[in-house]
Design a protein around this motif. Structure first.
Motif, mmCIF file in Angstrom:
data_model
loop_
_atom_site.group_PDB
_atom_site.id
_atom_site.type_symbol
_atom_site.label_atom_id
_atom_site.label_comp_id
_atom_site.label_asym_id
_atom_site.label_seq_id
_atom_site.Cartn_x
_atom_site.Cartn_y
_atom_site.Cartn_z
ATOM 1 N N LEU A 199 7.699 -1.897 -7.424
ATOM 2 C CA LEU A 199 7.339 -3.249 -7.862
ATOM 3 C C LEU A 199 6.787 -3.241 -9.281
ATOM 4 N N GLN A 200 6.062 -2.188 -9.630
ATOM 5 C CA GLN A 200 5.569 -2.062 -11.003
ATOM 6 C C GLN A 200 6.733 -1.921 -11.984
ATOM 7 N N GLU A 201 7.742 -1.138 -11.602
ATOM 8 C CA GLU A 201 8.888 -0.939 -12.485
ATOM 9 C C GLU A 201 9.713 -2.221 -12.627
ATOM 10 N N LYS A 247 0.822 -1.208 0.000
ATOM 11 C CA LYS A 247 0.000 0.000 0.000
ATOM 12 C C LYS A 247 0.859 1.263 0.000
ATOM 13 N N ASN A 248 2.129 1.100 0.310
ATOM 14 C CA ASN A 248 3.040 2.241 0.275
ATOM 15 C C ASN A 248 3.235 2.679 -1.175
ATOM 16 N N PRO A 249 3.018 3.966 -1.494
ATOM 17 C CA PRO A 249 3.115 4.413 -2.889
ATOM 18 C C PRO A 249 4.476 4.124 -3.520
ATOM 19 N N ALA A 250 5.550 4.314 -2.755
ATOM 20 C CA ALA A 250 6.883 4.075 -3.303
ATOM 21 C C ALA A 250 7.089 2.595 -3.614
ATOM 22 N N VAL A 251 6.695 1.730 -2.674
ATOM 23 C CA VAL A 251 6.849 0.286 -2.879
ATOM 24 C C VAL A 251 6.015 -0.172 -4.070
ATOM 25 N N GLU A 267 16.780 -7.844 -0.532
ATOM 26 C CA GLU A 267 16.672 -7.362 0.840
ATOM 27 C C GLU A 267 16.323 -5.884 0.926
ATOM 28 N N ASN A 268 16.443 -5.172 -0.193
ATOM 29 C CA ASN A 268 16.158 -3.736 -0.185
ATOM 30 C C ASN A 268 15.813 -3.290 -1.603
ATOM 31 N N ILE A 269 14.531 -3.187 -1.901
ATOM 32 C CA ILE A 269 14.121 -2.857 -3.267
ATOM 33 C C ILE A 269 14.369 -1.391 -3.612
ATOM 34 N N PHE A 270 14.809 -0.601 -2.640
ATOM 35 C CA PHE A 270 15.141 0.792 -2.930
ATOM 36 C C PHE A 270 16.567 0.924 -3.475
#
Length: 304
Positions: free
Chosen positions: A17-19, A9-13, A38-41
């Motif tokens: 995930l879409q990208e 639900k987090n806009p950034a996450v 471990e860190n998608i950012f």
């Protein structure tokens, strides 16, 4: 990727995930980028050196760090492979990076940023942070060396992703072309040697028929040079054909830029009207709420 460990639900996450999904569904021959499990950012990437430049054939690795409020703020970029254009292990200053948040647009993505980074490679550094300006000969040597092995960086998980990306890019990136200056020197030396050849040897060489293999090589060289060789045509006609093709390429590039600019203007107008509509809707809702709270419209009736 274990999506369940992240708050979707987090806009950034959700955007990241879409990208990731889009990047895997539509791979490119010019770049590849993947986030860490471990860190998608944090994304590891590699770009292919732009063709017809001293970076051609090179594979340049780096890291992208996305902010917590991505895509509303830009990412930072760090190069891991020596290129002669950017420093390594240093955040670089680009108009698409966190050094210039005023230029960033939320509609841009990791893919957009990588395309822009490739375009920045042959540009003038102009003293920007994280930029260097090596001679072309050194850049060509670094491009060749970049193919030998991926850089070593960080944790085993990072290294696993880097190695995977490197193998993919090797399969998509042809080896660097020979240095044009060296080719010219070699051609000059060959010409000098041929000028010293005995007349009878020269005549014999001229009399030999052109084989199919030689014709194929000539066609390949002409294709790489962006020219269309017409059998039996003179050199001037073939050069003109190449110029026409280059002109068409420039026209397509200019048209692409114009279309993108028009799309941006259209998007800006759309966002403006959407904001106006949203403001009106909010005002109407507030008025309705005020009317209900005051006794179904009694606020607008005379006290008499």
């Amino acid at each position: 990727m274990a999506d369940e460990r992240y708050n979707r639900k987090n806009p950034a996450v959700k955007r990241i995930l879409q990208e990731v999904k889009e990047m895997k569904a539509n791979p490119s021959d010019d770049f590849m980028s993947l986030p860490l499990e471990e860190n998608i950012f944090e994304w590891q990437f590699a770009i292919r050196g732009p063709s017809e430049t001293e970076f051609e054939g090179g594979i340049y690795h780096g890291r992208i760090q996305l902010p917590s409020d991505y895509p509303f703020k830009p990412p930072s970029f760090l190069l891991l492979t020596p290129s002669g254009r950017f420093e390594t292990n240093t955040k670089i200053c680009l108009s698409i990076s966190n050094y210039h948040p005023e230029h960033w647009q939320p509609s841009w993505s990791v893919r957009t940023a990588l395309v822009a980074l490739i375009a920045f490679m042959p540009s003038n550094p102009s003293g920007a942070i994280g930029s260097v300006d090596y001679p072309k000969e050194e850049r060509r040597a670094l491009a060749t060396k970049s193919r030998e092995s991926p850089p070593k960086y960080g944790s085993p998980e990072r290294q696993k992703v880097i190695d995977e990306i490197h193998q993919y890019m090797l399969s998509k990136t042809p080896s660097p072309k020979p240095n044009p200056e060296e080719c010219n020197k070699t051609s000059s030396a060959d010409s000098d040697d041929q000028s010293q050849t005995k007349p009878q040897d020269t005549e014999a060489a001229t009399a030999e028929p052109v084989t199919a293999v030689e014709e194929k090589v000539v066609d390949q060289i002409a294709e790489e040079a962006g020219q269309t060789v017409v059998p039996g045509a003179n050199a001037g006609e073939n050069v003109a054909a190449g110029d026409n093709r280059n002109g068409l390429v420039r026209q397509r590039e200019q048209a692409t830029v114009a279309v993108r600019a028009a799309q941006r203007r259209g998007d800006d107008r759309l966002f403006t009207w959407a904001a106006v509509g949203l403001t009106i809707a909010i005002v109407v809702l507030l008025l309705k709420k005020l009317v209900r709270s005051s006794g179904h419209g009694a606020l607008f009736m005379d006290e008499s």
